[in-house]
Design an enzyme around this catalytic site. Structure first.
Site, PDB file in Angstrom:
ATOM      1  N   ASP A  20      30.733  25.697 -24.105  1.00 15.17           N
ATOM      2  CA  ASP A  20      30.908  26.753 -23.105  1.00 15.17           C
ATOM      3  C   ASP A  20      32.359  27.223 -23.153  1.00 15.17           C
ATOM      4  O   ASP A  20      33.285  26.427 -23.026  1.00 15.17           O
ATOM      5  CB  ASP A  20      30.549  26.216 -21.703  1.00 15.17           C
ATOM      6  CG  ASP A  20      30.510  27.329 -20.661  1.00 15.17           C
ATOM      7  OD1 ASP A  20      29.447  27.512 -20.056  1.00 15.17           O
ATOM      8  OD2 ASP A  20      31.535  28.007 -20.459  1.00 15.17           O
ATOM      9  N   ASP A 128      28.415  33.152 -23.463  1.00 16.06           N
ATOM     10  CA  ASP A 128      29.504  32.224 -23.802  1.00 16.06           C
ATOM     11  C   ASP A 128      29.072  30.766 -23.893  1.00 16.06           C
ATOM     12  O   ASP A 128      29.907  29.881 -23.872  1.00 16.06           O
ATOM     13  CB  ASP A 128      30.686  32.397 -22.831  1.00 16.06           C
ATOM     14  CG  ASP A 128      30.578  31.530 -21.592  1.00 16.06           C
ATOM     15  OD1 ASP A 128      29.449  31.320 -21.119  1.00 16.06           O
ATOM     16  OD2 ASP A 128      31.627  31.067 -21.117  1.00 16.06           O
ATOM     17  N   GLU A 129      27.769  30.513 -23.977  1.00  8.64           N
ATOM     18  CA  GLU A 129      27.379  29.107 -24.088  1.00  8.64           C
ATOM     19  C   GLU A 129      26.186  28.916 -25.012  1.00  8.64           C
ATOM     20  O   GLU A 129      25.342  29.794 -25.167  1.00  8.64           O
ATOM     21  CB  GLU A 129      27.085  28.494 -22.711  1.00  8.64           C
ATOM     22  CG  GLU A 129      25.934  29.132 -22.021  1.00  8.64           C
ATOM     23  CD  GLU A 129      25.600  28.497 -20.670  1.00  8.64           C
ATOM     24  OE1 GLU A 129      25.590  27.257 -20.557  1.00  8.64           O
ATOM     25  OE2 GLU A 129      25.313  29.265 -19.755  1.00  8.64           O
TER      26      GLU A 129
END
Ligand code: DCP
Ligand code: MG
Length: 440
Positions: A20, A128-129
């Protein structure tokens, strides 16, 4: 599936990494404008004079010191941290930037590309992960070092920072990645999961948001350990089936496996030299090895390919891609090797730090291999998706990489596990490589 495995049980030996990015939109803004590094930075909308509505998308960790967080009303953020351009004195002021999704998606695509090089099994769950199954690629031995290398690669090649958690289950890995943010890494080995959860505040358990946490507090359940020990029937009476589910998460039980959805759009292998290499033969040897490895990987996945490309990184971070398209899909390791070597000719005399080979325009339909009528002409030679400079227009070449990937702009208060959230589930079938996919 392992025949010995009970239905509904995760692979007992599973090693899951959850990656993340730290304050992602803010980190992207800082990447584009290094003057913003170390500053209290708020990314959001509605802060210009005359605008009355808007929310914070994210804030740099410096701005978080002022209590600013995602989804906060921008008016509240401005109260806590006035805009520097409007202040007489710089002290306790912040910088505000609007959301620029195209740019963030191009940076995200470059990060995901690295993840897909590291693991065949990547489940992208938001901009974003991502979860990686690293059971076979890494295992438990040396996993901390591997995580360190991965984070260093992301930072040096893309210029943003990732936190990573490793655990035997997806939910524990997600919690672990959050534990030492920013710039953190936490490894929770199989025997440590219960102890790891025991002291956590209950709202850090997967699926427990602030609303549920308040209700749990009424039952004197404050920590994940309390939740793990709570009476499952009482939880079910209060929360329905979800009560049992969050209890299972608090106990580190999670039967999900990391499954990428859909087929990748390209496959690639990359390898770095310890120091820049000029020797033509050494470069050719590496490209041959990578070409064979990629062709083998495509074979195992039952994929044919129509485009073969290379990536050549010149020091310090100057990434070049070249590709050539065939008239139809093929599965032919010799051909991958010979095209890749031809494309490398241009760089024969140049110092090179890293090389990659990729096949794209994949075709998973079974059937006869298309006969080769010859090559189409030399394909375009665009530079990498996120070039060393931070030109947004060229970064947009990565747009196709994130097509269909939902951006996170609205979150439930009481969020369900990201993975189950509508619209943010991995909708991107890529193996991240399509950031370079428009080099045909
Ligand atoms: N985001 C958003 N609105 C929210 C939450 C997040 O627009 N309510 C966007 C901005 C974030 C990005 O999604 O940068 C990723 O979300 P994260 O929850 O991972 O938050 P950050 O990456 O910003 O911070 P952290 O370091 O805590 O991961
Ligand atoms: Mg993040």
């Amino acid at each position: 599936m392992d025949a010995a495995r009970l239905p509904g049980t995760a692979r007992p030996d599973q090693v899951v990494a959850h990656v993340d990015m730290d304050c992602f939109y803010a980190a992207c803004e800082q990447r584009r404008d290094p003057d913003l590094a170390g500053e209290p930075l708020v990314v959001g909308m509605g802060y210009e004079a005359g605008e009355t509505h808007g929310a914070v998308a994210t804030a740099s960790y410096e701005a978080r010191e002022y209590g600013i967080e995602s989804a906060m009303a921008i008016s509240e953020a401005l109260e806590r941290l006035p805009r520097r351009v409007e202040a007489d004195d710089e002290a306790d002021t912040g910088i505000y930037r609007p959301v620029d999704m195209d740019y963030y998606e191009s940076v995200a695509a470059a990060v995901k590309e690295i993840l897909h090089v590291e693991s065949d099994t990547v489940r992208e769950v938001s901009i974003d992960e991502a979860y990686l199954d690293i059971t076979d690629a890494v295992g438990w031995d040396g996993v901390a070092e591997w995580v360190g290398d991965l984070r260093a690669t992301i930072e040096s090649e893309v210029g943003v920072v990732a936190s990573v958690g490793v655990a035997p289950t997806m939910s524990a890995a997600k919690v672990a990645s959050d534990r030492e943010k920013p710039d953190g890494q936490v490894v929770v080995e199989p025997g440590e999961v219960r102890a790891f959860f025991d002291d956590l505040p209950v709202d850090e358990v997967h699926g427990v948001g602030p609303v549920t946490a308040r209700k749990l507090a009424e039952l004197d359940i404050e920590s994940a350990g309390d939740l793990a020990r709570a009476d499952p029937e009482q939880l079910e009476r209060r929360f329905g089936e979800r009560g049992r589910e969050i209890r299972r998460y608090a106990r580190g039980e999670d039967a999900r496996e990391v499954t990428p959805r859909g087929d990748p759009k390209s496959l690639s292998r990359e390898s770095a030299f310890t120091e820049a290499v000029e020797d033509t033969e050494e470069k050719r040897r590496k490209v041959s090895t990578l070409a064979r490895a990629v062709a083998d990987r495509a074979d195992r996945k039952g994929a044919r390919y129509q485009t073969v490309g290379i990536k050549v990184v010149e020091p310090p971070f100057d990434s070049n891609t070249r590709a050539r398209s065939l008239p139809g899909p093929v599965a032919d390791a010799d051909l991958v090797e010979s095209i890749a070597l031809e494309l490398l000719d241009e760089f024969a005399e140049r110092p090179v730090r890293k090389l990659g080979v990729r096949v794209s325009k994949l075709d998973f339909s079974a059937g006869e291999q298309a006969s080769l009528g010859g090559f189409e002409g030399e394909s375009a030679t665009e530079s990498d998706a996120v070039p060393a400079d931070t030109d947004v227009a060229s970064a947009k070449t990565a747009e196709s990489a994130v097509e269909g990937q939902a951006s996170l702009t609205a979150f439930d208060d009481d969020h369900v596990p990201t993975d189950d959230r509508d619209g943010t589930d991995e909708t991107d079938d890529t193996d991240g490589q399509v950031s370079l996919g428009d080099f045909e």
